[in-house]
Every structure is written in C-alpha cells, then in structure tokens.
Motif scaffolding. Structure first.
Motif, mmCIF file in Angstrom:
data_model
loop_
_atom_site.group_PDB
_atom_site.id
_atom_site.type_symbol
_atom_site.label_atom_id
_atom_site.label_comp_id
_atom_site.label_asym_id
_atom_site.label_seq_id
_atom_site.Cartn_x
_atom_site.Cartn_y
_atom_site.Cartn_z
ATOM 1 N N PRO A 1 32.621 42.947 38.452
ATOM 2 C CA PRO A 1 33.384 43.779 37.516
ATOM 3 C C PRO A 1 34.129 44.923 38.172
ATOM 4 O O PRO A 1 35.070 45.457 37.589
ATOM 5 C CB PRO A 1 32.306 44.310 36.560
ATOM 6 C CG PRO A 1 31.066 44.329 37.373
ATOM 7 C CD PRO A 1 31.172 43.180 38.338
ATOM 8 N N ARG A 2 33.708 45.337 39.392
ATOM 9 C CA ARG A 2 34.321 46.516 40.009
ATOM 10 C C ARG A 2 34.582 46.249 41.492
ATOM 11 O O ARG A 2 33.665 45.962 42.264
ATOM 12 C CB ARG A 2 33.412 47.737 39.850
ATOM 13 C CG ARG A 2 33.056 47.997 38.393
ATOM 14 C CD ARG A 2 32.564 49.403 38.140
ATOM 15 N NE ARG A 2 31.387 49.762 38.922
ATOM 16 C CZ ARG A 2 30.747 50.912 38.788
ATOM 17 N NH1 ARG A 2 31.180 51.815 37.913
ATOM 18 N NH2 ARG A 2 29.679 51.185 39.517
ATOM 19 N N THR B 1 48.671 49.969 41.797
ATOM 20 C CA THR B 1 47.893 48.959 41.093
ATOM 21 C C THR B 1 48.698 47.699 40.810
ATOM 22 O O THR B 1 48.204 46.576 40.958
ATOM 23 C CB THR B 1 47.337 49.538 39.778
ATOM 24 O OG1 THR B 1 46.535 50.688 40.074
ATOM 25 C CG2 THR B 1 46.492 48.512 39.043
ATOM 26 N N ASN C 1 47.445 43.504 42.257
ATOM 27 C CA ASN C 1 46.619 42.721 41.333
ATOM 28 C C ASN C 1 47.286 41.471 40.779
ATOM 29 O O ASN C 1 46.911 40.982 39.718
ATOM 30 C CB ASN C 1 46.144 43.626 40.189
ATOM 31 C CG ASN C 1 44.984 44.502 40.618
ATOM 32 O OD1 ASN C 1 43.873 44.015 40.829
ATOM 33 N ND2 ASN C 1 45.243 45.789 40.796
ATOM 34 N N SER D 1 40.390 38.679 39.278
ATOM 35 C CA SER D 1 41.426 37.671 39.022
ATOM 36 C C SER D 1 42.506 37.656 40.099
ATOM 37 O O SER D 1 43.263 36.689 40.212
ATOM 38 C CB SER D 1 42.081 37.925 37.658
ATOM 39 O OG SER D 1 42.638 39.233 37.614
ATOM 40 N N PRO E 1 41.850 50.392 42.570
ATOM 41 C CA PRO E 1 41.044 49.276 42.079
ATOM 42 C C PRO E 1 41.772 47.947 42.216
ATOM 43 O O PRO E 1 42.999 47.868 42.160
ATOM 44 C CB PRO E 1 40.852 49.623 40.599
ATOM 45 C CG PRO E 1 42.140 50.317 40.242
ATOM 46 C CD PRO E 1 42.561 51.075 41.468
ATOM 47 N N ARG E 2 40.978 46.918 42.405
ATOM 48 C CA ARG E 2 41.472 45.552 42.264
ATOM 49 C C ARG E 2 40.533 44.808 41.340
ATOM 50 O O ARG E 2 39.380 45.195 41.154
ATOM 51 C CB ARG E 2 41.567 44.844 43.623
ATOM 52 C CG ARG E 2 42.776 45.285 44.422
ATOM 53 C CD ARG E 2 43.178 44.271 45.468
ATOM 54 N NE ARG E 2 43.585 43.001 44.876
ATOM 55 C CZ ARG E 2 44.440 42.153 45.449
ATOM 56 N NH1 ARG E 2 44.987 42.458 46.619
ATOM 57 N NH2 ARG E 2 44.765 41.019 44.887
ATOM 58 N N PHE E 3 41.052 43.713 40.783
ATOM 59 C CA PHE E 3 40.287 42.935 39.822
ATOM 60 C C PHE E 3 40.044 41.541 40.387
ATOM 61 O O PHE E 3 40.841 41.017 41.181
ATOM 62 C CB PHE E 3 41.024 42.870 38.493
ATOM 63 C CG PHE E 3 41.503 44.225 38.036
ATOM 64 C CD1 PHE E 3 40.590 45.227 37.755
ATOM 65 C CD2 PHE E 3 42.854 44.525 37.937
ATOM 66 C CE1 PHE E 3 41.017 46.489 37.358
ATOM 67 C CE2 PHE E 3 43.290 45.776 37.544
ATOM 68 C CZ PHE E 3 42.373 46.763 37.251
#
Length: 285
Positions: free
Chosen positions: A71-72, A172, A176, A105, A101-103
C-alpha cells in the motif's frame, strides 16, 4: 533463500525461488494470502523452513511485481553526489532528502516489459535498491534502523521525464504511469549489514553500463532514510523504500537516451540479483 510473487496456470502464487523453478507456498500457509501478508506477520523465516523440504511446483511461470498489494511505496530522489551535480544548479548537498510516493500499479515484474505510453516518449530508467520494512516503528534511530528491514529487492524506477515537469513542486505524475517501472525479481531476507554497506549497483541498457556506483556514496544512507521517514510517519511492515539512483539516467545524456521498444534494461546488485525488463509501447484501443 529468495521469495517471489508469480503467476502460473492462470493463478497467482507466492513461494520460494530455486534454480529449477518455483516452490508454491500458498497452500501450506493459508493464514497468509499474499507475500505482503507474510512480511506483515514477520514470517519470512517460517517460509524458509516450510520451503526446505518441498518439491518444485512450477517450472513455467511469470514473475509479478514482488509485493503487488504493497500500500505504501516511498522513493528517495537525487541521493548520489554525482546525481545532484547533474542538475547543474550549483547546489551543495541538501539538508533534507527529497521524497515522493509511488503506487504498486506503476510497477511490473522481472522479465515483463516496461510500458511506454502514447502520450509521451520520454521513458527513462533508474536502477535502485529497495528495502522492505519488516518491523514497524516511529522515530527510529539510525543505530536501530537495520533492525526494521525484512528484505531487499531491486527497482527500475521508470519515469516519464516530461511529466515530472507538469507542476512546479510535483513529480508524482511522471512517476506513476502504469507499468512504467519494475520491482523484483524477488525478496532476499535481510540478515547482515554487509548486504547493503558498500553494495555496488549497476544498470545496463542493451548490455551497456549506464549507472555504476556504491551505496556507501549515498548522500542520505539507508539508515538515515529510515530515521527521517519514520519521524513524520509510522513505518509499517510491508512498506517499501526505494533508496535512490546513481548518475547516468538517460535524461542526462546529450542528446537524451530514452528507452524505446526493444530495449532491455538490467539492474544488478551482487547478493540480491538482477532485475531485467524489456520495453514496449502501450497498446491502446
């Protein structure tokens, strides 16, 4: 021992990696639905014991992003001195690290292709070591930081360069895009500081070395990263920290050398492994 998430026979599994194939461990561990749940339970050592006497389950399989439900994911930017110098702004080492942050996906697995979107061709590579937190905590000291690492893996923190410039203080968007990067191939349990201290990271594109440095040259060492991040947020088991990339990304060549379909990128760290990915254009309807 190495642990991976993979698909075979139309199903997703996690298990131990051997030289001849995968040992699926899902059925032996129904209490842990995914490899992320194993990390959260602090059970990598138990997985090792379970895998010790089991036969290979699959020889035909596809690696997935190693923790696809993480999740993080936090990334440390501009963390090598030569990387800082690439910006040619005359700045010395900053007082605090850059973070974004990256996700999940945005990442694919070892052996799968990074995807270049039709909106922009500036897909770039960034080879990095990633750490997976095994023991949570807040305000963790540097002396205790390594006690909070469960495992190590590798990342190609792929970036659409033009899209990191869409806003004054924000990267961001460029970081992503779906399947623009990769994490894997597997998790290596962290047992000794020597696995990180002075580890050498290499990134190759089509066999040519583009990035070559040692982690001891990081402006913000991994111990400091854990200390700093845990100051403002409670780190939790399964959190991934992508620790920083050396100089040599494609954007810094003149002219830039962005990735294109057919390229092969390899990120290698002795003791962890080699993360290898091709490149393809996104297929749109």
């Amino acid at each position: 021992m190495r642990f991976a998430t993979y698909t075979a026979e139309g199903e997703t599994f996690y298990g131990a990696v051997t030289d001849t194939g995968m040992i699926a461990l899902n059925d032996a561990c129904p209490q842990w639905a995914t490899l992320y749940d194993v990390i959260a339970a602090g059970a990598l050592t138990e997985l090792e014991k379970l895998a010790a006497d089991k036969p290979v389950s699959h020889t035909d399989f596809i690696y997935e992003m190693v923790l696809p439900n993480a999740p993080r994911i936090l990334c440390v930017g501009v963390n090598f001195p030569d990387r800082n110098a690439e910006y040619k702004d005359g700045s010395a080492q900053p007082k605090y690290m850059s973070l974004f942050p990256r996700f999940a996906s945005g990442f694919t697995g070892h052996g799968q292709n990074l995807v270049r979107p039709p909106e922009n061709y500036t897909l770039d590579y960034e080879g990095e070591v990633a750490i997976v937190i095994g023991k949570g905590g807040r305000r963790i000291s540097q002396d205790d930081a390594y006690d909070h690492i469960a495992a190590l893996t590798l990342s190609n923190e792929g970036t659409i360069r033009d899209w990191v410039r869409h806003a004054k203080f924000n990267v961001t968007q460029g970081k992503n895009w779906d399947k623009s990067g990769a994490i894997g191939p597997w998790l290596v349990p962290f047992t000794d500081a020597k696995q990180l201290d002075d580890a050498r990271i290499l990134t190759r594109v089509n066999g040519e070395i583009r990035q070559d440095d040692v982690l001891s040259r990081m402006m913000f060492p991994i111990r400091r990263e854990i200390e700093y991040i845990s100051t403002f947020m409670t780190l939790q088991p399964g959190d991934i920290i992508i620790t920083g990339t050396p100089t040599g990304a494609g954007a810094r060549f003149d002219p830039p050398r962005y990735l294109k379909p057919g390229d092969v990128v390899e990120v290698e760290v002795e003791g962890i492994g080699t993360l290898r990915n091709g490149v393809e254009d996104e297929v749109t309807s």
